[in-house]
Design a protein around this motif. Structure first.
Motif, PDB file in Angstrom:
ATOM      1  N   ILE A   1      -2.969   5.032   4.872  1.00 19.23           N
ATOM      2  CA  ILE A   1      -3.710   5.641   5.302  1.00 19.23           C
ATOM      3  C   ILE A   1      -5.107   3.636   5.187  1.00 19.23           C
ATOM      4  O   ILE A   1      -5.605   3.817   6.587  1.00 19.23           O
ATOM      5  N   ASN A   2      -5.464   3.882   3.862  1.00 23.28           N
ATOM      6  CA  ASN A   2      -6.681   3.303   3.668  1.00 23.28           C
ATOM      7  C   ASN A   2      -6.446   2.108   4.477  1.00 23.28           C
ATOM      8  O   ASN A   2      -7.224   0.824   4.716  1.00 23.28           O
ATOM      9  N   MET A   3      -5.449   1.571   4.109  1.00 22.83           N
ATOM     10  CA  MET A   3      -4.888   0.011   4.312  1.00 22.83           C
ATOM     11  C   MET A   3      -4.900  -0.444   5.637  1.00 22.83           C
ATOM     12  O   MET A   3      -5.418  -1.220   6.249  1.00 22.83           O
ATOM     13  N   ILE A   4      -4.375   0.824   6.418  1.00 29.67           N
ATOM     14  CA  ILE A   4      -4.282   0.550   7.658  1.00 29.67           C
ATOM     15  C   ILE A   4      -5.979   0.491   8.633  1.00 29.67           C
ATOM     16  O   ILE A   4      -6.192  -0.090   9.360  1.00 29.67           O
TER      17      ILE A   4
ATOM     18  N   ALA B   1       0.847  -1.485   0.251  1.00 31.56           N
ATOM     19  CA  ALA B   1       0.190  -0.191   0.210  1.00 31.56           C
ATOM     20  C   ALA B   1       0.915   1.198  -0.006  1.00 31.56           C
ATOM     21  O   ALA B   1       0.362   1.939   0.361  1.00 31.56           O
ATOM     22  N   GLY B   2       1.857   0.967   0.311  1.00 35.27           N
ATOM     23  CA  GLY B   2       3.046   2.157  -0.164  1.00 35.27           C
ATOM     24  C   GLY B   2       3.869   2.803   1.420  1.00 35.27           C
ATOM     25  O   GLY B   2       4.379   3.683   1.452  1.00 35.27           O
ATOM     26  N   PHE B   3       3.349   2.150   2.286  1.00 30.79           N
ATOM     27  CA  PHE B   3       4.036   2.305   3.235  1.00 30.79           C
ATOM     28  C   PHE B   3       5.181   2.521   3.341  1.00 30.79           C
ATOM     29  O   PHE B   3       6.130   1.944   3.337  1.00 30.79           O
ATOM     30  N   ASP B   4       6.344   3.064   4.643  1.00 23.91           N
ATOM     31  CA  ASP B   4       7.679   3.273   4.469  1.00 23.91           C
ATOM     32  C   ASP B   4       7.913   3.925   5.631  1.00 23.91           C
ATOM     33  O   ASP B   4       7.305   5.238   5.988  1.00 23.91           O
TER      34      ASP B   4
END
Length: 448
Positions: A403-406, A389-392
């Motif tokens: 954020i949407n994935m969280i 989802a692009g988290f870093d």
């Protein structure tokens, strides 16, 4: 000790001491993904994969621990000596949170080794001896629910205190790698000392009296005993329930929710107060289990948990709604964990009745297998999905996709898992058969 003492307050307090230790260390281990991504500089995806790969060893080590316990005959007892594994458990946790400055690849190897030592070696012995120790420490299997419920309440208070204090320690001390190392020393050492109280004070009585069932299982072939694990349909079914409950807990990681949705890890202390709903459930568990059956009570708890996770969608940034959500969501998995030993003792009675083999060590390892694989799958999926989802972890502001994935991982996904758990609890029907099973076992014991 006589039976009254074995079901008395002193016995319950002393027997619960190890559970306090494991609960506190579990709270600390809940931050291992955050530590690895934000302080070791590892990618969330690589961390998730490392945790999942680590679990390849666990299927072997848990069965090895179960066989070892079944073959153990010492002056200290059959399962009791393995409480000493708490010392290695604590040391491995300290080393994990004291990672030296390494390159990304070396850091990933270090994380893999320490995580494997914690879970595949020491946690294996610590968890696999729980149900056999309980079975050997009480005179009647029916007493296990009462002892386990009391211990769970004590453990939840310990978890509550740890869940309140640890985030505050992290916010002050855990801002550097050196701070994390000091923090782990402060938490681990006193926790391990508390856990060793049980080893020093509670002796086993079943192995002392040497009933015929225990004699038979101890003289049997350990590898053959594994066959009875897979033939026991109830331990397999409950193992799946335990597995899903651990996936549910770990994939719905509240740490990322507090950091990136609410903006402060300190809010985790507020949400930790939500365990009071579990304490109420455990207080009523002995009476409800006696009236309706343990698994039926756990089924209702799972349904409540499913609803609880979805309530958060009514106000994703609302702390009051989030707290209400957590109150209900906790019922989806906590009661299953804390009642595991009592349920597994039930499966021991079933195995002894059905196959003539009690095999406490092999059956007791179900908790370790399910919890560690479930934790690995949950944290692994968490890391992989967050990475996709692009988290870093090195960025202060995350992408909308992250954020949407969280949000998804703290609402919809765990709710669906709770529904599956409820269905499996409905299928589990051993509670109805236990009175007849225990009556026949008692009659055989008298005739022997």
């Amino acid at each position: 000790m006589n039976q009254m003492k074995r079901t008395g307050m002193k016995f319950k307090v002393l027997f619960s001491s190890k559970m306090i230790t494991t609960c506190v260390l579990t709270v600390l281990m809940g931050y291992v993904t955050v530590y690895a991504t934000n302080y070791m500089g590892l990618s969330a995806a690589s961390v998730g994969i490392a945790f999942m790969v680590s679990k390849i060893f666990d299927g072997f080590t848990d069965f090895m621990a179960g066989m070892l316990i079944d073959r153990t005959k010492t002056r200290l007892g059959q399962a009791r000596p393995y409480d000493l594994a708490l010392i290695g458990y604590g040391a491995a946790v300290i080393f994990l949170f004291s990672a030296p400055n390494l390159s990304e690849h070396a850091g990933l190897v270090y994380l893999f080794i320490m995580y494997t030592m914690v879970n595949s070696v020491f946690s294996t012995l610590v968890s696999c001896n729980e149900a056999p120790y309980l079975s050997n420490a009480v005179e009647k299997s029916e007493d296990c629910v009462s002892v386990t419920s009391f211990g769970a309440i004590i453990s939840l208070f310990a978890t509550l205190i740890a869940a309140i204090i640890i985030p505050q320690l992290i916010s002050t001390m855990g801002t550097t790698k050196e701070g994390w190392s000091k923090l782990s020393f402060i938490i681990v050492i006193p926790s391990v000392l508390v856990g060793l109280i049980r080893f020093l004070t509670i002796r086993e009585i079943r192995t002392t009296t040497q009933d015929t069932a225990v004699k038979a299982e101890q003289s049997g072939n350990s590898l053959e005993n594994i066959k009875y694990f897979f033939k026991n349909k109830y331990i397999l079914l409950f193992g799946v329930i335990l597995l899903l409950s651990n996936i549910c807990s770990n994939i719905s990681n509240m740490n990322y929710y507090c950091i990136y949705i609410l903006g402060d890890i300190g809010y985790a202390s507020i949400f930790s107060l939500s365990v009071f709903s579990v304490i109420f459930a455990l207080i009523t568990m002995p009476k409800l289990s006696k009236k309706f059956g343990t698994m039926k009570v756990l089924m209702v708890c799972a349904i409540i948990g499913a609803v609880g996770y979805l309530i958060k969608l009514l106000g994703i940034t609302s702390i009051p709604i989030g707290f209400i959500s957590a109150l209900l969501a906790n019922l989806g998995f906590y009661p299953i964990w804390f009642m595991a030993s009592a349920v597994i003792v039930d499966t021991m009675d079933y195995g002894e009745w059905r196959f003539g083999k009690r095999t406490p060590g092999i059956l007791g390892c179900a908790t370790g297998i399910a919890s560690k694989i479930g934790t690995a799958v949950g944290t692994g999926l968490l890391g992989v999905l967050m990475g996709l989802a692009g988290f870093d972890g090195l960025l202060e502001v995350q992408s909308q996709g992250a954020i949407n994935m969280i949000v998804t991982l703290t609402t919809i996904v765990p709710s669906a898992i709770c529904v599956v758990i409820a269905i499996l609890c409905k299928v589990y029907d051993l509670d109805k058969k236990l009175p007849m099973i225990r009556e026949e076992l008692a009659r055989k014991a008298e005739e022997a």
